[in-house]
Enzyme design. Sequence first.
Site, PDB file in Angstrom:
ATOM      1  N   CYS A 150       0.813  -1.231   0.000  1.00  0.00           N
ATOM      2  CA  CYS A 150       0.000   0.000   0.000  1.00  0.00           C
ATOM      3  C   CYS A 150       0.840   1.271   0.000  1.00  0.00           C
ATOM      4  O   CYS A 150       0.290   2.368  -0.064  1.00  0.00           O
ATOM      5  CB  CYS A 150      -0.969   0.007   1.181  1.00  0.00           C
ATOM      6  SG  CYS A 150      -0.195   0.336   2.785  1.00  0.00           S
ATOM      7  N   CYS A 170      12.887   0.309  13.208  1.00  0.00           N
ATOM      8  CA  CYS A 170      12.225   1.122  14.226  1.00  0.00           C
ATOM      9  C   CYS A 170      10.865   1.501  13.673  1.00  0.00           C
ATOM     10  O   CYS A 170      10.771   2.351  12.791  1.00  0.00           O
ATOM     11  CB  CYS A 170      13.101   2.354  14.488  1.00  0.00           C
ATOM     12  SG  CYS A 170      12.474   3.388  15.802  1.00  0.00           S
TER      13      CYS A 170
HETATM   14 ZN   LIG Z   1       0.391  -1.776   3.727  1.00  0.00          ZN
END
Ligand SMILES: [Zn+2]
Length: 185
Positions: A150, A170
């Site tokens: 995405c 992180c």
């Molecule tokens: Zn995603």
Amino acid sequence: MDRRKLLKALLAAPLAGVSGLAYARKKGMAMVEELQQNWKMFLAAGVTAPSPDEALKLSKDEWRKRLSPAAFDVLREAGTERAGTSPLDREKRAGVFVCAGCDLPVFTSAMKFDSGTGWPSFFTTIPGVFETKADYLIVFPRTEYHCKRCGGHHGHVFEDGPAPTGLRYCNNGVALKFVPKEGRA
Ligand SMILES: [Zn+2]
């Protein structure tokens, strides 16, 4: 240790108080590769996961509707959540961390370690789920990583992580959702 026993030990590790990291150190990179190849063991029964290649493209307005304001800020605007604010930083159960934008599994509980930074931290990822780019938002360049499916921003990867990878992903907790292997989240 044969492969089946090894995998069993990995799944039991968080319960026994032995972190995935301890195993990874002992077995080195071969162990990390095992963790990457066998990540589906950490999926709850009956859960089907999307693949990184099933692209999810939405407009900014659609993302705004779909995500919480905090998740939108991180995933779509490359924001950073305040350290210590994510309950996922303290999540220790066996399971899978998925992208909060598109549900793509990106880490398992066995890839997590306590970095003490206040952000959920991982020493490796499920293979092929992130793309990276250099960012210059602060003075020195950092390696930003985002979801391949995405495009959502997750965090930065640093080279001060634990052996054997030496990497520290992180991750903003708000960019993740945790799916426990057993029981409810
Ligand atoms: Zn995603």
